[in-house]
Write a protein that holds these residues in place. Structure first.
Motif, PDB file in Angstrom:
ATOM      1  N   ARG A 140     -71.958   8.912  68.908  1.00 22.04           N
ATOM      2  CA  ARG A 140     -72.843   9.875  68.562  1.00 22.04           C
ATOM      3  C   ARG A 140     -74.113   9.022  68.330  1.00 22.04           C
ATOM      4  NH1 ARG A 140     -71.924  10.834  62.637  1.00 22.04           N
ATOM      5  NH2 ARG A 140     -69.766  11.387  63.294  1.00 22.04           N
ATOM      6  N   ALA A 141     -74.025   7.850  68.315  1.00 19.64           N
ATOM      7  CA  ALA A 141     -75.480   7.044  68.361  1.00 19.64           C
ATOM      8  C   ALA A 141     -75.800   6.617  69.733  1.00 19.64           C
ATOM      9  CB  ALA A 141     -75.312   5.647  67.513  1.00 19.64           C
ATOM     10  N   GLY A 142     -75.098   7.155  70.801  1.00 20.39           N
ATOM     11  CA  GLY A 142     -75.242   6.719  72.055  1.00 20.39           C
ATOM     12  C   GLY A 142     -74.874   5.549  72.931  1.00 20.39           C
ATOM     13  N   LYS A 143     -73.807   5.052  72.165  1.00 20.88           N
ATOM     14  CA  LYS A 143     -73.146   3.761  72.801  1.00 20.88           C
ATOM     15  C   LYS A 143     -71.956   4.236  73.518  1.00 20.88           C
ATOM     16  CE  LYS A 143     -75.585   1.401  69.597  1.00 20.88           C
ATOM     17  NZ  LYS A 143     -76.858   0.858  70.379  1.00 20.88           N
ATOM     18  N   THR A 144     -71.818   3.453  74.729  1.00 19.91           N
ATOM     19  CA  THR A 144     -70.272   3.448  75.429  1.00 19.91           C
ATOM     20  C   THR A 144     -69.569   2.501  74.509  1.00 19.91           C
ATOM     21  OG1 THR A 144     -71.737   3.825  77.481  1.00 19.91           O
ATOM     22  CG2 THR A 144     -69.469   3.255  77.768  1.00 19.91           C
ATOM     23  N   VAL A 145     -68.352   3.091  74.272  1.00 14.93           N
ATOM     24  CA  VAL A 145     -67.384   2.426  73.491  1.00 14.93           C
ATOM     25  C   VAL A 145     -66.262   1.862  74.270  1.00 14.93           C
ATOM     26  CG1 VAL A 145     -66.084   2.312  71.464  1.00 14.93           C
ATOM     27  CG2 VAL A 145     -68.123   3.753  71.244  1.00 14.93           C
ATOM     28  N   VAL A 146     -65.955   0.690  74.181  1.00 15.47           N
ATOM     29  CA  VAL A 146     -64.905   0.222  74.860  1.00 15.47           C
ATOM     30  C   VAL A 146     -63.732  -0.423  74.006  1.00 15.47           C
ATOM     31  CG1 VAL A 146     -63.879  -1.417  77.095  1.00 15.47           C
ATOM     32  CG2 VAL A 146     -66.199  -0.419  76.833  1.00 15.47           C
TER      33      VAL A 146
END
Lengths: 333, 333
Positions: A140-146
């Motif tokens: 939601r905060a714009g991060k790409t999560v891995v």
């Protein structure tokens, strides 16, 4: 019980299923205060409940020999996921998932993550059920999560005290890590494995902070220990006695390597490596620890002599380099 | 090796006889500094020498589970006489007899023994070979010398950290005891068992001194611990894990006795009882130790809660009395 899910019903069900008469409860130090209450619950089934009061640091350290010696039918091991394949005694793992909300701590971590787009998400077994929620806040905060999954651990994204493969394997894909969980222990391990910025979202204190300064301090201590050990002539090679820490063949190889490079080496078998252990062997100049690498890394300052990991000893022998350790991290071979 | 007879030739002979490939060396803390030298001697036979670096306090604490876990063919246990009948792993006992002369220390003890005619002569395994010499010095000075032999120990006149039957059995025949050996540990045990004057002839320091003041201090501490435990509601019952300290049936009886008198009790299994062990169980008010009685007696001041012997707990429950303990001593049932 408050704070963690101790799965009392599953435990009672297993006791009934196995007709267990003697049940051994084992748990790490943080959960031991709950042991008497859990013992009382187990006694309701008619079984004898025995609490293991010795230190316990991980799934590697499951109390098979205690159980065998006391005729125990079932071990209930709390706080860790299953690590060892073969069970010498029937065992169940109660992972003690935390019931605390992680939202506030993860929200606070966003400020510290503001310069990074791709974030590796990592946690300890207690908070695995919150990974989706943490991922959602980050996305939601714009991060790409891995989230890493090497298949070495019980769950994707999970790290333990000595295995950071789920973090290490995504190193090239992320700019920083977010560890969800309490205390510095696991997050420090990530920083020692990857050298990427590592942020902790601590749901118990509801705060977020970065851990890399502490990791740098440990790297400096490790480098100093290796340098000191280069002058050592007599080495003690620790062989662990806990089921997942017993690597006698590895210790024999290390002893042979030491002798090949003109050093003397002795095999020392131990349950716990403490500063007092070292004091008993004044003629030994340095130690190599084939049991639990974490003991070497955490306690540099406590030990009067260098206690090297196997990887660090290979640097002493010229079979590896400090640069290689920095690249691979302190836990990988 | 200086100071003690390590019987290197016998050890090598046994290794050859048993075709032992892996040999585990175990010894108490005082002898551990010699372990690397002994390991090197054993390696000459072609066997792998492994040193047990964990604490070891007596013949009760022989490293069977370590040996079994590491595929060891032979345990060489130093510094204690054989205590357990059945051997889970082939074992030899190297008693590490001291080579020091006792004459000067025993001569000095005569001054402290001047008011007593009949003297009980007692020693630890390291000095058993000097009993005849000590008896001669005492007899020459006009003393009647009595040496106890209950058949419970490996040798007449011998005491260990938890068995003073050879002293206790001659209590009515002697006015005082002379203990030949180093340190206060064993002599204190005699004074705690008999309440007769107990003199130490220490051949290492070449001095003699009386120990009863220290024993009185411990009796006072024990009385205070019992009084404190009378207010306790929740008890932890320690079950030892070392081969000669494992008394689960006894612990179950004690738990039942506690419950019969309206208390709550939990079984706690341990290798070492340390102050840190107690800190993990804040809800427990007091402990009962079925493992090693000596741990309770020596370390009163170190423990934050009372750690009672089984006999002391019987006083708490009204099944025995403090006067009875004073009469029987702190070790007898």
């Amino acid at each position: 019980m408050l704070g963690f899910d101790f799965e009392e019903e599953r435990i009672l069900h297993e006791i009934t299923k196995l007709c267990a008469k003697r049940v051994l409860l084992q748990m790490p130090e943080g959960l031991k205060p709950q042991a008497p209450k859990l013992a009382k619950i187990i006694e309701k089934s008619g079984a004898i409940a025995i609490i293991s009061a010795d230190p316990c640091y991980g799934g590697c350290d499951i109390a098979y020999s205690e159980a065998e010696g006391l005729g125990v039918d079932l071990i209930v091991h709390f706080g860790h996921s299953k690590m060892l394949k073969d069970a010498a005694v029937p065992s169940i793992y109660v992972e003690a998932r935390a019931t605390v909300s992680i939202d506030e701590a993860v929200e606070k971590a966003l400020t510290l993550l503001k310069n990074y787009t791709s974030v590796g998400l990592v946690t300890s077994v207690q908070h695995l059920q919150t990974l989706d929620q943490a991922r959602e806040i980050l996305t939601r905060a714009g991060k790409t999560v891995v989230i890493g999954d090497t298949g070495q651990m019980a769950y994707p994204g999970q790290v333990t005290g000595c295995n950071y493969s789920n973090a290490k394997s995504i190193e090239h894909k992320v700019e920083a890590y977010l560890f969800v969980g309490g205390g510095m222990f696991h997050a420090l391990g990530i920083a020692l494995s990857t050298s990427k910025p590592t942020i902790i979202a601590d749901p118990y204190d509801n705060r977020a902070y970065q851990i890399n300064f502490e990791a740098r301090k440990i790297f400096n201590q490790r480098f100093a220990c290796i340098q000191e050990a280069k002058n050592a002539k007599k080495f003690g090679v620790f062989v662990g006695l806990k089921p997942g820490q017993k690597h006698l063949d590895n210790a024999l190889q290390i002893k042979a390597l030491a002798e090949k490079t003109g050093k003397t080496a002795f095999l020392l078998t131990v349950r716990e490596i403490t500063p007092e252990t070292l004091l008993e062997f004044p003629s030994i100049d340095a130690y190599i620890n084939t049991a639990c690498p974490r003991v070497s890394l955490e306690a540099s300052g406590k030990f009067q002599k260098p206690v090297l990991t196997v990887n660090e000893f290979k640097v002493v022998c010229g079979e590896s380099s400090w640069e290689n350790i920095l690249k691979k991290g302190l836990f990988e071979n």
